[in-house]
Design an enzyme around this catalytic site. Structure first.
Site, PDB file in Angstrom:
ATOM      1  N   LYS A 129      12.466  -8.479  11.121  1.00 56.23           N
ATOM      2  CA  LYS A 129      12.081  -7.483  12.144  1.00 56.23           C
ATOM      3  C   LYS A 129      12.672  -7.777  13.515  1.00 56.23           C
ATOM      4  O   LYS A 129      11.961  -7.824  14.522  1.00 56.23           O
ATOM      5  CB  LYS A 129      10.560  -7.378  12.233  1.00 56.23           C
ATOM      6  CG  LYS A 129       9.918  -6.874  10.948  1.00 56.23           C
ATOM      7  CD  LYS A 129       8.438  -6.627  11.103  1.00 56.23           C
ATOM      8  CE  LYS A 129       7.779  -6.251   9.800  1.00 56.23           C
ATOM      9  NZ  LYS A 129       7.750  -7.317   8.782  1.00 56.23           N
TER      10      LYS A 129
HETATM   11  O1  LIG Z   1       4.928  -2.029   7.806  1.00 57.22           O
HETATM   12  C1  LIG Z   1       5.082  -3.162   7.339  1.00 57.22           C
HETATM   13  C2  LIG Z   1       6.276  -3.849   7.459  1.00 57.22           C
HETATM   14  C3  LIG Z   1       6.408  -5.069   6.858  1.00 57.22           C
HETATM   15  N1  LIG Z   1       5.397  -5.614   6.161  1.00 57.22           N
HETATM   16  C4  LIG Z   1       5.609  -6.939   5.530  1.00 57.22           C
HETATM   17  O2  LIG Z   1       5.532  -6.783   4.103  1.00 57.22           O
HETATM   18  C5  LIG Z   1       4.813  -7.870   3.523  1.00 57.22           C
HETATM   19  C6  LIG Z   1       3.525  -7.360   2.917  1.00 57.22           C
HETATM   20  O3  LIG Z   1       2.864  -8.397   2.233  1.00 57.22           O
HETATM   21  P1  LIG Z   1       1.614  -8.092   1.265  1.00 57.22           P
HETATM   22  O4  LIG Z   1       1.185  -9.451   0.839  1.00 57.22           O
HETATM   23  O5  LIG Z   1       2.138  -7.274   0.111  1.00 57.22           O
HETATM   24  O6  LIG Z   1       0.591  -7.394   2.072  1.00 57.22           O
HETATM   25  C7  LIG Z   1       4.599  -8.879   4.650  1.00 57.22           C
HETATM   26  O7  LIG Z   1       5.687  -9.772   4.669  1.00 57.22           O
HETATM   27  C8  LIG Z   1       4.613  -8.014   5.903  1.00 57.22           C
HETATM   28  O8  LIG Z   1       5.034  -8.733   7.047  1.00 57.22           O
HETATM   29  C9  LIG Z   1       4.214  -4.945   6.039  1.00 57.22           C
HETATM   30  O9  LIG Z   1       3.250  -5.402   5.398  1.00 57.22           O
HETATM   31  N2  LIG Z   1       4.096  -3.718   6.631  1.00 57.22           N
END
Ligand SMILES: O=c1ccn([C@@H]2O[C@H](COP(=O)(O)O)[C@@H](O)[C@H]2O)c(=O)[nH]1
Length: 278
Positions: free
Chosen positions: A96
């Protein structure tokens, strides 16, 4: 080099529409019986690569969980990226990044120049210094067959206050991001190299995603509460462009390699039931 969009389209056709994150949370390290240190980080990452690197279309290491261990953590990130590439999955680094254009040039060199130790297939980028400030990333990605996924409508509840704010021309901030990325993908076939991040948690977006022409990364599935069926509500007629992304939902099945594979297979079946065949 083929464009990222072309490579992603092929990976999805061959392996299915799924992205799995490598997010070594301290709680997951403990659950896997690993120490919360670089040795635990290394074992965790190697296990995910062994389980999923040869079968999942895209693997998304979350940079923050490597950076928290300093230079030794970043060295493990570099090694994880190499292992994933050798195993055949595309690597999307969730980092990001965003800044003024001259600094974005350095981020672009870090992640999208093949000579860099942290070179990956694609990165996530933040547009809140203006989508135009990300131009050096778009340019280097286009030159080297890379991709950039720009935040549009994120999965967290706090995002809406900024992303749905209305700009001077009457469009929301998110719609301006959507429109600029759509322009970048114009004419690309079968898929553009510039994607958007749209959370699976957000319900009906109220935004027009139909002309994006690139991949729509959908985090928020599993641990954040959204299920595959929610993709219908969020993406409607744009479902064919969606790349569902799961981290904890799959990772919590570890450390057993077979159980990790079974968890990834299960969420892929759930997503295929909702997404059009590709
Ligand atoms: O809008 C967003 C953008 C990035 N993320 C990232 O994705 C994963 C989600 O992890 P989970 O364990 O499936 O919840 C994490 O690395 C976030 O930083 C997001 O969740 N939402």
């Amino acid at each position: 080099m083929e464009s990222f969009g072309t490579r992603l389209h092929r990976a999805i056709t061959e392996r299915g529409p799924l992205c799995v994150g490598i997010d070594p949370h301290p709680g997951l390290l403990a659950q896997w019986g690993l120490p919360d240190d670089v040795h635990g980080l290394d074992r965790f990452s190697r296990t995910v690569v062994e389980a999923l690197g040869d079968r999942v279309a895209v693997v998304k290491p979350q940079s923050a969980f490597f950076e928290r261990f300093g230079s030794r953590g970043v060295a493990i990130l570099e090694s994880t990226i190499r292992q994933l590439r050798d195993a055949g999955s595309l690597v999307l680094l969730d980092v990001k990044r965003g800044d003024i254009g001259s600094t974005v040039s350095a981020y672009a060199a870090a992640y999208l120049d093949p000579s860099s130790p942290v070179y990956v297939d694609a990165v996530t980028a933040s547009p809140y210094l203006g989508v135009g400030s990300l131009a050096p990333m778009f340019e280097l990605a286009a030159e080297h067959g890379g991709g950039v996924f720009v935040l549009a409508l994120t999965s967290n509840p706090e995002g809406a206050a900024v992303q749905r704010a209305v700009t001077a021309d009457g469009r929301t901030v998110a719609q301006t991001v959507i429109d600029e990325i759509s322009q970048l993908n114009r004419g690309a076939s079968p898929l553009g190299s510039f994607g958007l991040v749209v959370g699976a948690t957000i319900g009906d977006t109220g935004h027009d995603l139909s002309g994006v022409g690139g991949p729509l990364l959908a985090p928020g599935l599993g641990a954040q509460g959204a299920g595959a069926a929610d993709l219908r509500t969020v993406f409607g007629s744009s479902l064919a462009s969606v790349l569902p992304s799961y981290s904890r939902e799959v990772l919590s099945a570890g450390p057993d390699v077979g159980a990790l594979r079974a968890a990834a297979d299960r969420v892929l079946v759930d997503c295929r039931a909702v997404l059009p065949a590709r």
